[in-house]
Design an enzyme around this catalytic site. Structure first.
Site, short mmCIF file in Angstrom:
data_model
loop_
_atom_site.label_atom_id
_atom_site.label_comp_id
_atom_site.label_asym_id
_atom_site.label_seq_id
_atom_site.Cartn_x
_atom_site.Cartn_y
_atom_site.Cartn_z
N ASP A 14 0.86 -1.19 0.00
CA ASP A 14 0.00 0.00 0.00
C ASP A 14 0.89 1.24 0.00
O ASP A 14 1.81 1.36 0.81
CB ASP A 14 -0.89 -0.02 1.25
N ASP B 188 -4.02 2.31 -4.98
CA ASP B 188 -2.67 2.33 -4.39
C ASP B 188 -2.38 1.11 -3.54
O ASP B 188 -1.51 1.14 -2.69
CB ASP B 188 -2.48 3.61 -3.57
N GLU B 189 -3.12 0.04 -3.80
CA GLU B 189 -3.05 -1.09 -2.90
C GLU B 189 -3.15 -2.38 -3.70
O GLU B 189 -3.90 -2.43 -4.68
CB GLU B 189 -4.28 -0.96 -2.00
#
Ligand code: TTP
Ligand code: MG
Length: 408
Positions: free
Chosen positions: A11, A106-107
């Site tokens: 992340d 974003d993960e």
């Protein structure tokens, strides 16, 4: 050498803010907030760690953020930039393992089982991933490694910022036990309150609660909480292409009863959802409208289509019917509007033949997608959405709206 399942959860730290800091290094090391200017309404999307020291966090109303940390720099989000950074981030991860499940922008989860032989250890592999992200994107990623997805996620979160934390196989339960219950995915603030009132404040205590008691408070999700608290999660890393739903929503600068504005916004959001749907080569069978009124009551209304569709027109028309029904009895001011599609099907699974007018519409949408890809989203607009140009600032890639939904 172990042969147990090893899953990473990766992340990016303060993602939106960090992208802004790469573009404007003067903002590094400072309290920075992304989304909206302080004079507008909306919530914090991302806060730098320096801003978090003042108590700022995602979801906090901007007005509160401004009060707690007036010296912060407030930046209006620029979503095409984040999309670009996200694609590059996922491409780096895909270089390390094809067993990759992106979650949001974003993960991602990455199944690293068996990769010890290449990198020496999974930990070393994570070090290499972090380094490449730093070298190529100037961004910081935090990584958790464990034998279960849920534990890897808790570990990455706990290690932030710029962290790397490995939980050995067989140690999930003891790793989780001392942590506060709020660290466990699936426990929101309401769940936390309920559990606290029962005297449960650590995941360890939660893990020993009788399943029946948990179910009586949390219904079916009680079982999941019980499993998670005990470090049990056998869900696998799912490869993409399996998006279950796509949605977009926005909060208005000022609560509105203006039907043309509601319709124009609905049209724009429908076009964004439609274009996403077509990019994924999917059709939808279910369209859902979401409205939040000024008093924060939120309703959703869904309609199931007889045959799958991927056109902006169908999404908008259906959304509009739902909107008309939802608005007709009362004229309450609206704070937020959203549209989503679910029950997604592969084009090949279409049982009904498409009639010729639907085929024409699909071709038209394809042509529009092509032009937009080349010249930006607002290069082509319907009469309806042009109204928005006076309300939302256009950027090359569309209108800049507030609280854009990131749900996939
Ligand atoms: P997160 O990963 O939850 O947050 P973050 O990357 O800003 O911070 P960190 O991971 O270090 O805790 O979400 C990723 C991005 O998604 C975030 O930068 C902005 C966006 N986002 C919203 O727009 N609204 C939200 O409520 C949240 C939580 C995130
Ligand atoms: Mg993040």
């Amino acid at each position: 050498m172990t042969n147990c399942v090893r899953i990473m959860h990766i992340d990016l730290d303060a993602f939106f803010v960090s992208v802004e800091q790469v573009l404007n290094p003067g903002l590094r090391g400072k309290p920075v907030v992304v989304d909206g200017r302080p004079d507008r309404r909306g919530v914090v999307a991302s806060a730098s760690y320096e801003a978090r020291a003042f108590g700022l966090h995602a979801g906090m109303p901007l007005i509160t953020a401004c009060r707690l940390c007036p010296q912060a720099t407030f930046i209006e989000g620029s979503f095409s930039k984040y999309g670009d950074a996200s694609q590059k981030f996922m491409a780096i991860l895909a270089d390390f393992s094809p067993f990759l499940e992106p979650v949001g922008l974003d993960e991602a989860y990455l199944d690293a089982t068996g990769f010890e032989s290449i990198y020496g250890s999974i930990y070393q592999m994570a070090v290499a991933i972090k380094q490449r992200i730093k070298d190529e994107l100037e961004l910081c990623a935090s990584i958790g490694i464990a034998s279960q997805k849920v534990v890897a996620k808790v570990a990455s979160e706990l290690s932030k910022p710029d962290g790397l934390l490995e939980v050995a196989d067989g140690e999930a339960r003891s790793f989780l036990a001392p942590l506060p219950i709020a660290k466990l995915p699936g426990i929101g603030s309401k769940g936390e309150r309920i559990l606290n009132s029962l005297g449960i404040n650590t995941i360890g205590k939660l893990s020993t609660m009788p399943l029946a008691t948990l179910k009586s408070h949390f219904g079916a999700s009680g079982e999941l909480l019980h499993r998670y608290a005990n470090g049990i999660d056998d869900s696998i890393v799912k490869l993409p292409g399996a998006a279950k739903s796509i949605s977009r929503e926005t909060t208005f600068g000022k609560d509105t009863k203006d039907r043309s504005l509601l319709m124009a916004t609905l049209r724009y959001l429908s076009e964004r959802v439609g274009s996403d749907l077509r990019q994924r080569s999917k059709r939808t069978r279910c369209i859902t409208l979401k409205l939040r009124y000024a008093d924060f009551t939120t309703i959703t209304r869904s309609h199931t289509l007889r045959q799958g569709s991927n056109t902006d027109q169908t999404i908008f028309d259906t959304g509009l019917q739902l909107l008309r029904k939802a608005l007709s009895p009362e004229k309450r001011p609206v704070r937020l509007i959203g549209i989503g599609v679910s029950n997604l099907i592969e084009p090949g699974k279409q049982l009904d033949m498409l009639d010729s007018s639907t085929q024409r519409l699909e071709q038209l949408n394809k042509a529009i997608d092509h032009i937009r890809k080349k010249y930006g989203f607002t290069a082509i607009q319907t009469g309806r959405t042009r109204l928005l140009k006076d309300i939302f600032p256009p950027s090359g890639d569309g209108y800049t709206m507030h609280t854009p939904s990131l749900s996939q």
